[in-house]
Design a protein around this motif. Sequence first.
Motif, PDB file in Angstrom:
ATOM      1  N   SER A 252     -16.008  11.705  13.331  1.00  0.00           N
ATOM      2  CA  SER A 252     -14.996  10.667  13.554  1.00  0.00           C
ATOM      3  C   SER A 252     -14.365  10.200  12.251  1.00  0.00           C
ATOM      4  CB  SER A 252     -15.634   9.474  14.279  1.00  0.00           C
ATOM      5  OG  SER A 252     -16.710   8.948  13.496  1.00  0.00           O
ATOM      6  N   GLU A 253     -15.002  10.521  11.110  1.00  0.00           N
ATOM      7  CA  GLU A 253     -14.460  10.141   9.806  1.00  0.00           C
ATOM      8  C   GLU A 253     -13.313  11.037   9.362  1.00  0.00           C
ATOM      9  OE1 GLU A 253     -17.694  10.512   7.210  1.00  0.00           O
ATOM     10  OE2 GLU A 253     -18.766   8.751   7.929  1.00  0.00           O
ATOM     11  N   HIS A 254     -13.125  12.169  10.046  1.00  0.00           N
ATOM     12  CA  HIS A 254     -12.206  13.186   9.559  1.00  0.00           C
ATOM     13  C   HIS A 254     -10.804  13.071  10.121  1.00  0.00           C
ATOM     14  CE1 HIS A 254     -15.913  15.747   8.482  1.00  0.00           C
ATOM     15  NE2 HIS A 254     -15.440  15.156   7.396  1.00  0.00           N
ATOM     16  N   SER A 255     -10.417  11.933  10.657  1.00  0.00           N
ATOM     17  CA  SER A 255      -9.030  11.717  11.059  1.00  0.00           C
ATOM     18  C   SER A 255      -8.170  11.452   9.827  1.00  0.00           C
ATOM     19  CB  SER A 255      -8.945  10.535  12.039  1.00  0.00           C
ATOM     20  OG  SER A 255      -9.582  10.845  13.254  1.00  0.00           O
TER      21      SER A 255
ATOM     22  N   GLN B  78      -6.949  19.790  21.215  1.00  0.00           N
ATOM     23  CA  GLN B  78      -7.020  18.660  20.303  1.00  0.00           C
ATOM     24  C   GLN B  78      -8.358  18.684  19.578  1.00  0.00           C
ATOM     25  OE1 GLN B  78      -6.623  15.258  22.848  1.00  0.00           O
ATOM     26  NE2 GLN B  78      -8.812  15.124  23.268  1.00  0.00           N
ATOM     27  N   ALA B  79      -8.403  17.961  18.447  1.00  0.00           N
ATOM     28  CA  ALA B  79      -9.605  17.933  17.626  1.00  0.00           C
ATOM     29  C   ALA B  79     -10.579  16.908  18.166  1.00  0.00           C
ATOM     30  CB  ALA B  79      -9.242  17.608  16.190  1.00  0.00           C
ATOM     31  N   THR B  80     -11.816  17.346  18.368  1.00  0.00           N
ATOM     32  CA  THR B  80     -12.863  16.481  18.905  1.00  0.00           C
ATOM     33  C   THR B  80     -14.040  16.497  17.954  1.00  0.00           C
ATOM     34  OG1 THR B  80     -12.152  17.090  21.122  1.00  0.00           O
ATOM     35  CG2 THR B  80     -14.281  16.006  20.938  1.00  0.00           C
ATOM     36  N   VAL B  81     -14.758  15.391  17.916  1.00  0.00           N
ATOM     37  CA  VAL B  81     -15.951  15.314  17.079  1.00  0.00           C
ATOM     38  C   VAL B  81     -16.885  16.457  17.427  1.00  0.00           C
ATOM     39  CG1 VAL B  81     -18.008  13.952  16.543  1.00  0.00           C
ATOM     40  CG2 VAL B  81     -15.786  12.842  16.748  1.00  0.00           C
ATOM     41  N   GLY B  82     -17.323  17.160  16.385  1.00  0.00           N
ATOM     42  CA  GLY B  82     -18.189  18.307  16.585  1.00  0.00           C
ATOM     43  C   GLY B  82     -17.474  19.633  16.507  1.00  0.00           C
ATOM     44  N   ASP B  83     -16.127  19.620  16.640  1.00  0.00           N
ATOM     45  CA  ASP B  83     -15.367  20.864  16.514  1.00  0.00           C
ATOM     46  C   ASP B  83     -15.328  21.312  15.060  1.00  0.00           C
ATOM     47  OD1 ASP B  83     -14.879  20.797  19.182  1.00  0.00           O
ATOM     48  OD2 ASP B  83     -12.804  20.079  19.012  1.00  0.00           O
ATOM     49  N   THR B  84     -15.017  22.588  14.884  1.00  0.00           N
ATOM     50  CA  THR B  84     -14.811  23.155  13.542  1.00  0.00           C
ATOM     51  C   THR B  84     -13.339  23.485  13.376  1.00  0.00           C
ATOM     52  OG1 THR B  84     -17.041  24.058  13.434  1.00  0.00           O
ATOM     53  CG2 THR B  84     -15.401  25.002  11.941  1.00  0.00           C
ATOM     54  N   VAL B  85     -12.727  22.948  12.339  1.00  0.00           N
ATOM     55  CA  VAL B  85     -11.316  23.212  12.074  1.00  0.00           C
ATOM     56  C   VAL B  85     -11.203  24.053  10.802  1.00  0.00           C
ATOM     57  CG1 VAL B  85     -11.020  21.092  10.746  1.00  0.00           C
ATOM     58  CG2 VAL B  85      -9.025  22.179  11.751  1.00  0.00           C
TER      59      VAL B  85
ATOM     60  N   ILE C 118     -17.724   3.790  11.767  1.00  0.00           N
ATOM     61  CA  ILE C 118     -18.315   5.123  11.699  1.00  0.00           C
ATOM     62  C   ILE C 118     -19.385   5.198  12.786  1.00  0.00           C
ATOM     63  CG2 ILE C 118     -19.551   6.774  10.262  1.00  0.00           C
ATOM     64  CD1 ILE C 118     -18.376   5.344   7.853  1.00  0.00           C
ATOM     65  N   ARG C 119     -19.160   6.059  13.783  1.00  0.00           N
ATOM     66  CA  ARG C 119     -20.074   6.136  14.927  1.00  0.00           C
ATOM     67  C   ARG C 119     -20.834   7.455  14.893  1.00  0.00           C
ATOM     68  NH1 ARG C 119     -19.646   7.672  20.506  1.00  0.00           N
ATOM     69  NH2 ARG C 119     -20.817   6.297  21.893  1.00  0.00           N
ATOM     70  N   LYS C 120     -22.156   7.386  14.764  1.00  0.00           N
ATOM     71  CA  LYS C 120     -22.987   8.576  14.714  1.00  0.00           C
ATOM     72  C   LYS C 120     -24.248   8.351  15.538  1.00  0.00           C
ATOM     73  CE  LYS C 120     -21.672  10.188  10.121  1.00  0.00           C
ATOM     74  NZ  LYS C 120     -22.195  10.613   8.805  1.00  0.00           N
ATOM     75  N   THR C 121     -24.800   9.463  16.020  1.00  0.00           N
ATOM     76  CA  THR C 121     -26.135   9.366  16.615  1.00  0.00           C
ATOM     77  C   THR C 121     -27.139   9.315  15.506  1.00  0.00           C
ATOM     78  OG1 THR C 121     -26.475  11.726  16.700  1.00  0.00           O
ATOM     79  CG2 THR C 121     -25.344  10.751  18.577  1.00  0.00           C
ATOM     80  N   PHE C 122     -28.317   8.851  15.814  1.00  0.00           N
ATOM     81  CA  PHE C 122     -29.344   8.809  14.788  1.00  0.00           C
ATOM     82  C   PHE C 122     -29.686  10.202  14.305  1.00  0.00           C
ATOM     83  CE2 PHE C 122     -30.402   4.503  14.301  1.00  0.00           C
ATOM     84  CZ  PHE C 122     -30.171   3.868  15.511  1.00  0.00           C
TER      85      PHE C 122
END
Length: 523
Positions: free
Chosen positions: A353-356, A303-310, A503-507
């Motif tokens: 997380s924006e790429h859904s 499955q697609a996870t944040v940080g993966d490359t598709v 939109i959830r991101k680290t600083f």
Amino acid sequence: MLLCSLLVIFDWPTLLAPSSVFEGDSIVLKCQVKQNRKIKTMSYYKDGRELFLSTYVSNFLIQRALFNDSGQYHCAISGQFIFSWKKTSEAVKIKVQELFPPPVLTVSPSQLTEGTPVTLTCETWLPPQRLDTELQFFFFREDQSLGPGWSRSPELQIPTIWSQDSGSYWCEAQTVTHRVKKQSLKSHIHVQRVPVANVSLETQPPGGQAIEGGKLVLFCSVSEGTGNITFSWHKDATETSLGNKTQHSLSAELEILAVRESDAGKYYCRADNGHRPIWSEVNVTVRIPVSRPVLTLGLSGAQATVGDTVELHCEVRRGSPPILYWFYHEDVILGNSSASFGGGASFNLSLTSEHSENYSCEASNGLRAQRSHVVTLNVTGPDGYRRDLVIAKTLGGLFGVLGFVAVALLFYYWYQKTSGGSSAYNASRGPFSPGSQESTYSSPLPAVEELQLMYANDETTHPSPLTVTEELQPAYMNVGAADTDVVYSQVWCTQQTEGSANIRKTFLEIKDSSAIYSEVKKA
């Protein structure tokens, strides 16, 4: 006294005739006597041959004089008075003159070439005595009449003459009273043909660039050539004709209404007007519009996870290159790629997380643009809590001093609550030496708290809510002075925007932000 009476009774007759006779004229002959009471018969003669005999005094009429009516004429009368008697007039010579000579047909110009105008003239003339006679003319070719029929003009204009117009021509002339008609001698007219030259084959669309399913027109033309020209079209030097046309024209065209891929190849045009055929050729290529592209997503995991490359791969099954591909997330263009020699194209995307949601692609080769079906991708958050060095990364210029202090206090409060004081922390931390370069890790702290902060950005003076999620994990015990207890935290920011997902991101992931290390000391 009796003798005088006999002389009167037997006076000689006189033949009265016109002095000048032309063909077609009417001739009236009159046998004149001074005393006609005792005349029993009256007769007229030509060259000694009796033409007419009457039992009473009468004139003799020739309705339409011909050349053979010329000759010596006289008349005679007879009667009976005491005895029978007959008296003959003196002969009168009648010569029937020609009203006009047989016409002569002339052709101008004398050397005829196909496609040129021609003038036919029926020439004749009238004698000075009959210049007032009106004539009319008629022209013929073989057994067919030419022009409008009888005309008072001795000329006939033919705007364009062709080789098939070669043949025997003649004309007729007659008086308007139809009394005299004459025909010219037949003249053979030969029309020379100009051979075809400089044949050319062109296409529409230009350059032989046909489109599958569209119309292809092949134009065949010559710069010169007369008569019926036969144009024929051939493909790949075969003898089989795709079509032919014969016409009085220097050009002709052939249409292929629905071009197929198999119609590509070399085409030939042949032109011939009976002398020698000449050829021209053109190469036709068939360009194929793109079919509907197919979009596939290539993932490294299940499955697609944040940080993966598709990998987004877009490809058409049919279409002439070059093909340009566009990649879309919803209706926003992510990028494009070109396939110069056909095939597909790919685009790599690092997921957040924006790429859904929905993805699609579009393909175009300048003939037609086609959009793929939508492919849906669900991107999940990170798996577990990371024990890396936590760097609080903030948007530069957006957080002021107050924001920084609030984050520091948050870290301090959370640390006191979860560690239970310095003893708990020190126990877990273990011995420490100032010069040590090794790192040890404490047990993960699962507690998570969120603090709603208010900040003002560069574009508005109204604060916007920012959710900061803190995951507290001690790391790198050798950071800082030996007598200082320091804890670092990783801060997550959630931007609340109207009408869109959080939109959830680290600083550290926020572009154009600065990294701030927040130090929280032991109480």
